[in-house]
Design a protein around this motif. Structure first.
Motif, PDB file in Angstrom:
ATOM      1  N   GLN A   1     -71.892  28.435 -18.960  1.00  0.00           N
ATOM      2  CA  GLN A   1     -72.941  27.605 -18.379  1.00  0.00           C
ATOM      3  C   GLN A   1     -72.370  26.778 -17.221  1.00  0.00           C
ATOM      4  OE1 GLN A   1     -76.273  27.222 -19.224  1.00  0.00           O
ATOM      5  NE2 GLN A   1     -76.082  28.953 -20.631  1.00  0.00           N
ATOM      6  N   PRO A   2     -73.182  26.484 -16.197  1.00  0.00           N
ATOM      7  CA  PRO A   2     -72.711  25.645 -15.080  1.00  0.00           C
ATOM      8  C   PRO A   2     -72.193  24.302 -15.590  1.00  0.00           C
ATOM      9  CG  PRO A   2     -74.841  26.643 -14.570  1.00  0.00           C
ATOM     10  CD  PRO A   2     -74.573  26.931 -16.019  1.00  0.00           C
ATOM     11  N   ARG A   3     -71.036  23.876 -15.081  1.00  0.00           N
ATOM     12  CA  ARG A   3     -70.408  22.654 -15.597  1.00  0.00           C
ATOM     13  C   ARG A   3     -70.780  21.399 -14.827  1.00  0.00           C
ATOM     14  NH1 ARG A   3     -64.345  24.456 -17.644  1.00  0.00           N
ATOM     15  NH2 ARG A   3     -65.014  26.304 -18.804  1.00  0.00           N
ATOM     16  N   LEU A   4     -71.352  21.541 -13.648  1.00  0.00           N
ATOM     17  CA  LEU A   4     -71.670  20.375 -12.833  1.00  0.00           C
ATOM     18  C   LEU A   4     -73.141  19.997 -12.920  1.00  0.00           C
ATOM     19  CD1 LEU A   4     -69.548  21.143  -9.645  1.00  0.00           C
ATOM     20  CD2 LEU A   4     -68.955  19.721 -11.619  1.00  0.00           C
ATOM     21  N   ALA A   5     -73.894  20.710 -13.752  1.00  0.00           N
ATOM     22  CA  ALA A   5     -75.319  20.417 -13.920  1.00  0.00           C
ATOM     23  C   ALA A   5     -75.525  19.694 -15.246  1.00  0.00           C
ATOM     24  CB  ALA A   5     -76.121  21.715 -13.889  1.00  0.00           C
ATOM     25  N   PRO A   6     -76.613  18.918 -15.378  1.00  0.00           N
ATOM     26  CA  PRO A   6     -76.853  18.203 -16.636  1.00  0.00           C
ATOM     27  C   PRO A   6     -77.095  19.170 -17.785  1.00  0.00           C
ATOM     28  CG  PRO A   6     -78.758  18.046 -15.191  1.00  0.00           C
ATOM     29  CD  PRO A   6     -77.653  18.622 -14.378  1.00  0.00           C
ATOM     30  N   VAL A   7     -76.660  18.761 -18.974  1.00  0.00           N
ATOM     31  CA  VAL A   7     -76.801  19.581 -20.171  1.00  0.00           C
ATOM     32  C   VAL A   7     -78.200  19.375 -20.749  1.00  0.00           C
ATOM     33  CG1 VAL A   7     -75.929  20.015 -22.499  1.00  0.00           C
ATOM     34  CG2 VAL A   7     -74.338  19.448 -20.645  1.00  0.00           C
ATOM     35  N   THR A   8     -78.873  20.463 -21.090  1.00  0.00           N
ATOM     36  CA  THR A   8     -80.178  20.403 -21.732  1.00  0.00           C
ATOM     37  C   THR A   8     -80.159  21.343 -22.935  1.00  0.00           C
ATOM     38  OG1 THR A   8     -81.360  22.274 -20.720  1.00  0.00           O
ATOM     39  CG2 THR A   8     -81.124  20.273 -19.389  1.00  0.00           C
ATOM     40  N   PRO A   9     -81.139  21.259 -23.812  1.00  0.00           N
ATOM     41  CA  PRO A   9     -81.185  22.182 -24.952  1.00  0.00           C
ATOM     42  C   PRO A   9     -81.347  23.635 -24.548  1.00  0.00           C
ATOM     43  CG  PRO A   9     -82.603  20.287 -25.338  1.00  0.00           C
ATOM     44  CD  PRO A   9     -82.179  20.228 -23.915  1.00  0.00           C
ATOM     45  N   PHE A  10     -81.734  23.892 -23.280  1.00  0.00           N
ATOM     46  CA  PHE A  10     -82.002  25.260 -22.834  1.00  0.00           C
ATOM     47  C   PHE A  10     -80.915  25.825 -21.941  1.00  0.00           C
ATOM     48  CE2 PHE A  10     -86.062  22.861 -22.927  1.00  0.00           C
ATOM     49  CZ  PHE A  10     -86.544  23.390 -24.106  1.00  0.00           C
ATOM     50  N   GLY A  11     -79.957  25.016 -21.562  1.00  0.00           N
ATOM     51  CA  GLY A  11     -78.932  25.437 -20.617  1.00  0.00           C
ATOM     52  C   GLY A  11     -78.689  24.305 -19.635  1.00  0.00           C
ATOM     53  N   ASN A  12     -77.744  24.498 -18.755  1.00  0.00           N
ATOM     54  CA  ASN A  12     -77.344  23.444 -17.833  1.00  0.00           C
ATOM     55  C   ASN A  12     -77.966  23.681 -16.455  1.00  0.00           C
ATOM     56  OD1 ASN A  12     -75.820  22.951 -20.062  1.00  0.00           O
ATOM     57  ND2 ASN A  12     -73.823  23.102 -19.053  1.00  0.00           N
ATOM     58  N   ALA A  13     -78.895  22.824 -16.077  1.00  0.00           N
ATOM     59  CA  ALA A  13     -79.542  22.923 -14.767  1.00  0.00           C
ATOM     60  C   ALA A  13     -80.380  21.673 -14.540  1.00  0.00           C
ATOM     61  CB  ALA A  13     -80.429  24.168 -14.680  1.00  0.00           C
ATOM     62  N   TRP A  14     -80.446  21.239 -13.270  1.00  0.00           N
ATOM     63  CA  TRP A  14     -81.257  20.060 -12.957  1.00  0.00           C
ATOM     64  C   TRP A  14     -82.735  20.313 -13.227  1.00  0.00           C
ATOM     65  CZ3 TRP A  14     -79.653  15.294 -12.407  1.00  0.00           C
ATOM     66  CH2 TRP A  14     -78.330  15.051 -12.025  1.00  0.00           C
ATOM     67  N   SER A  15     -83.198  21.524 -12.910  1.00  0.00           N
ATOM     68  CA  SER A  15     -84.615  21.820 -13.129  1.00  0.00           C
ATOM     69  C   SER A  15     -84.967  21.761 -14.610  1.00  0.00           C
ATOM     70  CB  SER A  15     -84.952  23.213 -12.564  1.00  0.00           C
ATOM     71  OG  SER A  15     -84.150  24.215 -13.184  1.00  0.00           O
ATOM     72  N   LEU A  16     -84.074  22.274 -15.466  1.00  0.00           N
ATOM     73  CA  LEU A  16     -84.331  22.236 -16.906  1.00  0.00           C
ATOM     74  C   LEU A  16     -84.280  20.801 -17.423  1.00  0.00           C
ATOM     75  CD1 LEU A  16     -82.296  25.334 -18.133  1.00  0.00           C
ATOM     76  CD2 LEU A  16     -84.727  25.183 -17.566  1.00  0.00           C
TER      77      LEU A  16
END
Length: 399
Positions: free
Chosen positions: A225-240
């Motif tokens: 998973q991308p390491r510089l994006a915020p962590v979410t229950p669905f994966g790491n991404a700003w949009s998520l």
């Protein structure tokens, strides 16, 4: 006499909403068989796509998360992103949640809901009871919302076709397809996992048919998973992150944008752990659309179009549609015709306010029924954490 709030549906969203309402002192009656869809309409051997952190039913007090269930019952502990949750264990978790917080869940069916002259709701149950509720929460999940492609719908509904075509939601035991050639239409997690389970259960061949090229794809493992994006229950991404934490703002987007988000974000994509089981076991036909389905010699025959006027035929022993679900209040047959006519909808789904209330005062919707208003978060169990406190807060103020 104090009239209760009626919660129709005893899956994760219904149980969570009822728990929050009761915690606020609101009298509640919950109707439905607890976790019935998870126990009866999911294939045996299925694993949840969501991670443990995204698979807890929200409660207003601590001690009722998935990890608490595991510790209390001795079930395999589901904690890490690498832990894969068996559907049987998740259904048992829902039962445990209901037993602890909602021991009065009534395993009866609501036959009808109508508005009374005073503005309350009259409910009729299949037990013969009739009573009034001051508000109603519809949390019936995917029940009755299975989407069948138009080209296959007529054959699926033909009683003389002998069940040659079905939807994934119709099957619990996939061993019935041992020795058969099966075509699965669709490319999402349900399509890919059902295909794998049928292949593992002894189907002689299983083929995926997908409309677009490159449709069969799998997500990234937790360590990729991308390491510089915020962590979410669905994966790491700003949009998520935005969709997970600010679902209320989705309500203010134009309707086409909201429906696009529900359809495409976290859309058709196989789980990372399914790739190795899929490769070499399931054949794939991509870039082909089903334009016709008919029976010939007791077998289903699909006509596939690939564009440019080129078509081909595909014959199997059975065709399974893994084409998802479509929210349509018309499918909620227990709602009286007057209520359905009074509902403001967008592409068949109720338009909801910030408290999950519809255009009919006192009639609320949660879970998948709320997705067109609040976005794709409502398609997943983790969305109970967002929906239930807001819905309960709105209803606790009603007299």
């Amino acid at each position: 006499m104090i009239r209760p709030v009626a919660v129709i549906g005893a899956g994760p969203y219904g149980l969570s909403a009822a728990a929050h309402l009761m915690w606020r002192g609101v009298p509640v009656r919950v109707f439905g068989s607890a976790m019935a869809s998870w126990r009866e309409r999911m294939p045996a051997g299925m694993l949840l796509k969501s991670t443990p952190v995204a698979s807890s039913i929200d409660a207003p007090q601590p001690g009722h998360r998935l990890v608490d269930f595991c510790a209390d019952t001795g079930t395999t502990r589901y904690e890490s992103d690498w832990d894969l949750i068996r559907v049987e264990d998740f259904a048992a978790y829902g039962d445990w949640f209901a037993a602890r917080l909602l021991p009065g869940v009534e395993d009866v069916r609501v036959v009808s809901v109508d508005r009374t002259p005073s503005g309350s709701f009259e409910l009729k149950l299949d037990s013969g009871e009739v009573f009034e509720a001051r508000a109603v929460v519809v949390a019936t999940g995917l029940s009755g919302l299975a989407r069948m492609p138009y080209a296959m719908d007529r054959l699926a509904a033909d009683p003389t076709a002998g069940g040659l075509v079905s939807h994934t939601s119709h099957h619990r035991d996939l061993t019935r397809f041992a020795g058969q050639d099966v075509v699965v239409v669709g490319a999402g997690q349900s399509a890919l996992e059902n295909a794998v389970l049928m292949a593992e259960a002894g189907a002689s061949s299983v083929r995926i048919v997908a409309r677009t090229r490159g449709a069969v794809a799998f997500g990234d493992a937790p360590d990729r998973q991308p390491r510089l994006a915020p962590v979410t229950p669905f994966g790491n991404a700003w949009s998520l992150w935005a969709l997970s934490n600010h679902a209320t703002r989705v309500r203010h987007l134009p309707a086409p944008a909201r429906h696009y988000l529900v359809r495409r974000v976290l859309g058709p994509l196989g789980a990372w752990w399914l790739r190795d089981r899929f490769t070499g076991r399931v054949r794939v036909t991509e870039g082909r659309r089903v334009v016709r389905a008919r029976a010939r010699g007791g077998r289903p025959v699909l006509t596939l179009s690939g564009g440019g006027g080129v078509s081909a035929e595909l014959t199997a022993d059975h065709v399974m549609a893994a084409t998802g679900y479509r929210m349509d209040v018309a499918a909620l047959g227990f709602l009286g015709s007057g209520l359905r006519a009074a509902l403001v909808t967008s592409r068949g789904a109720p338009v909801l306010d910030g408290g999950y209330g519809s255009s009919v005062p006192g009639l609320h919707f949660t879970g998948i029924q709320a997705a067109s208003s609040f976005g794709p978060l409502m398609r997943f169990v983790v969305g109970t954490e967002y929906a239930s406190p807001r819905l309960a807060a709105a209803l606790s103020g009603r007299g």
